[in-house]
Scaffold this motif. Sequence first.
Motif, mmCIF file in Angstrom:
data_model
loop_
_atom_site.group_PDB
_atom_site.id
_atom_site.type_symbol
_atom_site.label_atom_id
_atom_site.label_comp_id
_atom_site.label_asym_id
_atom_site.label_seq_id
_atom_site.Cartn_x
_atom_site.Cartn_y
_atom_site.Cartn_z
ATOM 1 N N ALA A 104 -5.276 23.736 6.641
ATOM 2 C CA ALA A 104 -5.924 22.420 6.704
ATOM 3 C C ALA A 104 -6.282 21.931 5.312
ATOM 4 O O ALA A 104 -6.047 20.765 4.956
ATOM 5 C CB ALA A 104 -7.160 22.490 7.599
ATOM 6 N N LYS A 105 -6.862 22.806 4.505
ATOM 7 C CA LYS A 105 -7.240 22.420 3.145
ATOM 8 C C LYS A 105 -6.006 22.144 2.295
ATOM 9 O O LYS A 105 -5.979 21.189 1.497
ATOM 10 C CB LYS A 105 -8.087 23.511 2.491
ATOM 11 N N PHE A 106 -4.951 22.964 2.460
ATOM 12 C CA PHE A 106 -3.724 22.763 1.695
ATOM 13 C C PHE A 106 -3.174 21.358 1.932
ATOM 14 O O PHE A 106 -2.821 20.637 0.989
ATOM 15 C CB PHE A 106 -2.696 23.821 2.098
ATOM 16 N N ILE A 107 -3.100 20.950 3.191
ATOM 17 C CA ILE A 107 -2.562 19.625 3.504
ATOM 18 C C ILE A 107 -3.489 18.537 2.985
ATOM 19 O O ILE A 107 -3.044 17.551 2.371
ATOM 20 C CB ILE A 107 -2.332 19.481 5.013
ATOM 21 N N SER A 108 -4.796 18.693 3.220
ATOM 22 C CA SER A 108 -5.751 17.683 2.746
ATOM 23 C C SER A 108 -5.646 17.489 1.241
ATOM 24 O O SER A 108 -5.724 16.355 0.740
ATOM 25 C CB SER A 108 -7.180 18.089 3.124
ATOM 26 N N ASP A 109 -5.459 18.579 0.506
ATOM 27 C CA ASP A 109 -5.368 18.492 -0.954
ATOM 28 C C ASP A 109 -4.083 17.814 -1.410
ATOM 29 O O ASP A 109 -4.019 17.325 -2.549
ATOM 30 C CB ASP A 109 -5.443 19.893 -1.572
ATOM 31 N N HIS A 110 -3.059 17.783 -0.550
ATOM 32 C CA HIS A 110 -1.779 17.167 -0.936
ATOM 33 C C HIS A 110 -1.626 15.723 -0.464
ATOM 34 O O HIS A 110 -0.763 15.011 -0.978
ATOM 35 C CB HIS A 110 -0.609 18.010 -0.410
ATOM 36 N N ILE A 111 -2.418 15.313 0.502
ATOM 37 C CA ILE A 111 -2.317 13.925 0.963
ATOM 38 C C ILE A 111 -2.780 12.988 -0.153
ATOM 39 O O ILE A 111 -3.860 13.173 -0.723
ATOM 40 C CB ILE A 111 -3.144 13.706 2.242
ATOM 41 N N ILE A 112 -1.965 12.007 -0.449
ATOM 42 C CA ILE A 112 -2.267 11.045 -1.504
ATOM 43 C C ILE A 112 -2.874 9.800 -0.872
ATOM 44 O O ILE A 112 -2.218 9.115 -0.075
ATOM 45 C CB ILE A 112 -0.989 10.669 -2.275
ATOM 46 N N GLU A 113 -4.130 9.519 -1.177
ATOM 47 C CA GLU A 113 -4.729 8.258 -0.730
ATOM 48 C C GLU A 113 -4.140 7.156 -1.594
ATOM 49 O O GLU A 113 -4.449 7.041 -2.778
ATOM 50 C CB GLU A 113 -6.248 8.286 -0.860
ATOM 51 N N VAL A 114 -3.261 6.360 -1.004
ATOM 52 C CA VAL A 114 -2.452 5.435 -1.806
ATOM 53 C C VAL A 114 -3.302 4.307 -2.357
ATOM 54 O O VAL A 114 -4.313 3.887 -1.767
ATOM 55 C CB VAL A 114 -1.274 4.871 -0.986
ATOM 56 N N THR A 115 -2.876 3.823 -3.505
ATOM 57 C CA THR A 115 -3.611 2.768 -4.199
ATOM 58 C C THR A 115 -3.437 1.426 -3.513
ATOM 59 O O THR A 115 -2.414 1.161 -2.880
ATOM 60 C CB THR A 115 -3.150 2.678 -5.662
ATOM 61 N N ASP A 116 -4.459 0.583 -3.663
ATOM 62 C CA ASP A 116 -4.383 -0.773 -3.098
ATOM 63 C C ASP A 116 -4.165 -1.813 -4.185
ATOM 64 O O ASP A 116 -4.267 -3.014 -3.936
ATOM 65 C CB ASP A 116 -5.651 -1.098 -2.298
ATOM 66 N N ARG A 117 -3.888 -1.366 -5.401
ATOM 67 C CA ARG A 117 -3.615 -2.314 -6.481
ATOM 68 C C ARG A 117 -2.751 -1.628 -7.539
ATOM 69 O O ARG A 117 -2.678 -0.403 -7.603
ATOM 70 C CB ARG A 117 -4.904 -2.829 -7.115
ATOM 71 N N VAL A 118 -2.128 -2.441 -8.405
ATOM 72 C CA VAL A 118 -1.304 -1.923 -9.492
ATOM 73 C C VAL A 118 -2.207 -1.527 -10.642
ATOM 74 O O VAL A 118 -3.152 -2.247 -10.974
ATOM 75 C CB VAL A 118 -0.275 -2.981 -9.937
ATOM 76 N N PHE A 119 -1.927 -0.371 -11.267
ATOM 77 C CA PHE A 119 -2.859 0.184 -12.258
ATOM 78 C C PHE A 119 -3.053 -0.713 -13.473
ATOM 79 O O PHE A 119 -4.096 -0.674 -14.121
ATOM 80 C CB PHE A 119 -2.390 1.567 -12.719
ATOM 81 N N ASP A 120 -2.042 -1.570 -13.808
ATOM 82 C CA ASP A 120 -2.193 -2.396 -14.999
ATOM 83 C C ASP A 120 -2.586 -3.840 -14.671
ATOM 84 O O ASP A 120 -2.385 -4.747 -15.472
ATOM 85 C CB ASP A 120 -0.922 -2.364 -15.857
ATOM 86 N N ASP A 121 -3.155 -4.045 -13.469
ATOM 87 C CA ASP A 121 -3.618 -5.391 -13.102
ATOM 88 C C ASP A 121 -4.621 -5.941 -14.110
ATOM 89 O O ASP A 121 -4.704 -7.156 -14.319
ATOM 90 C CB ASP A 121 -4.268 -5.373 -11.707
ATOM 91 N N PHE A 122 -5.391 -5.041 -14.752
ATOM 92 C CA PHE A 122 -6.423 -5.525 -15.666
ATOM 93 C C PHE A 122 -5.814 -6.200 -16.892
ATOM 94 O O PHE A 122 -6.501 -6.910 -17.624
ATOM 95 C CB PHE A 122 -7.325 -4.363 -16.108
ATOM 96 N N MET A 123 -4.494 -5.981 -17.106
ATOM 97 C CA MET A 123 -3.812 -6.582 -18.253
ATOM 98 C C MET A 123 -2.998 -7.812 -17.850
ATOM 99 O O MET A 123 -2.182 -8.311 -18.624
ATOM 100 C CB MET A 123 -2.880 -5.559 -18.902
ATOM 101 N N ALA A 124 -3.218 -8.316 -16.630
ATOM 102 C CA ALA A 124 -2.436 -9.458 -16.150
ATOM 103 C C ALA A 124 -2.563 -10.645 -17.093
ATOM 104 O O ALA A 124 -3.648 -10.945 -17.598
ATOM 105 C CB ALA A 124 -2.891 -9.851 -14.754
ATOM 106 N N THR A 125 -1.430 -11.300 -17.345
ATOM 107 C CA THR A 125 -1.406 -12.407 -18.310
ATOM 108 C C THR A 125 -1.721 -13.756 -17.682
ATOM 109 O O THR A 125 -2.025 -14.711 -18.390
ATOM 110 C CB THR A 125 -0.025 -12.504 -18.970
ATOM 111 N N GLY A 126 -1.606 -13.837 -16.370
ATOM 112 C CA GLY A 126 -1.854 -15.121 -15.720
ATOM 113 C C GLY A 126 -0.717 -16.112 -15.903
ATOM 114 O O GLY A 126 -0.885 -17.315 -15.687
ATOM 115 N N VAL A 127 0.439 -15.638 -16.332
ATOM 116 C CA VAL A 127 1.577 -16.513 -16.575
ATOM 117 C C VAL A 127 2.131 -17.051 -15.270
ATOM 118 O O VAL A 127 2.352 -16.297 -14.328
ATOM 119 C CB VAL A 127 2.673 -15.749 -17.346
ATOM 120 N N ASP A 128 2.354 -18.365 -15.175
ATOM 121 C CA ASP A 128 2.944 -18.969 -13.984
ATOM 122 C C ASP A 128 4.415 -19.249 -14.234
ATOM 123 O O ASP A 128 4.961 -18.935 -15.289
ATOM 124 C CB ASP A 128 2.184 -20.235 -13.590
#
Length: 353
Positions: free
Chosen positions: A317-341
């Motif tokens: 149980a612990k082995f599986i829990s440690d391997h499950i990836i709680e997936v991200t809800d955003r892109v890691f470099d969103d903070f660098m978004a340029t706002g370009v349209d």
Amino acid sequence: MMRTIKGPGLFLAQFARDTAPHNSLESIARWAKNYGYAGIQVPSVDKRLFDLDLAYESDTYCDEVNGKLKDIGIVITELSSHFQGQMVSVHPAYDLMFDGQCPPEFKGDPEGRRHWAADQVRKCAKVSRKLGLTEHVSFTGSLAWPYIYPYPQRPAGLIEEAFAEQGRRWRPILDAYEDEGVDLCFEIHPTEDTFDGDTFDMFLDAVGGHRRCNINYDASHFIKQGMDYLGFIDVYHERIKMFHVKDAEFNPTAKQGFFGGYKGWLERAARDRSLGHGQVNFGAIFSKLSQYDFAGWAVYEWECCLEHPEVAARNGAKFISDHIIEVTDRVFDDFMATGVDLSMSRQLLGMKG
């Protein structure tokens, strides 16, 4: 948006016994819950745990099962019909051995056994829907396996006819799963006619590419054949709807390879192991499945020839829990978004307007 794999789950087949707490669904569910499992995969053939025929006839029984498990704080991940699915297609070489496993009234009656088995797998479709489940796991059985090595030279058309017959037997069953909105996931497994990617392709062609014909992914069966078990996910991720978490190892010697020299499990070059004791790269598997948005259950199937099942269940149980990836809800470099349209993008490319 990607989804997180569910788990940990535990396949109960190898843990059921005639003594408590492994001899009833409620007691074994509490046992699994205490080890940290969130779900249990239930073998439909074992009436100590679950009565498939009663469930098929009784909505009340299904509601009671779900209710009791909800009170315990655990759910059914899927039902399994490996046992019955194997008997849908049995080569005559194995008739006597299966006589020792099928219901007494079908001993010595291969056709009766086959029809009973197919009916059992069909029942699992309706019962799965009653229980609120959307996947089911089974075996295809085998007509061609005794002829896996092409010597003596196989007569032309032998393998093709075996798969054509598999298609005739399984397509009506798959249609029943379509009627209930449930995916039938075949475990790709040595001794089945579907034991690797090529043979799954042949089976899929035989059932007309049926959309309910899917895969229970288990890397242990691929590493023991020397297959690329990570590449398999890349090729078949659209058909992978279930996931058995099982470790294995392949250590060939000067005397032995894939076929194992007729040795017992402990002495084979290719053998199953408890989680973390083998050679399967589970970090890479969980990453790939998450990448492809697999949203099913990660279910531990214990078949180790060394470690005690109680220890394996506790650690699994612990082995599986440690391997499950709680997936991200955003892109890691969103903070660098340029706002370009779009207009500014055209300017950046040297285009007007």
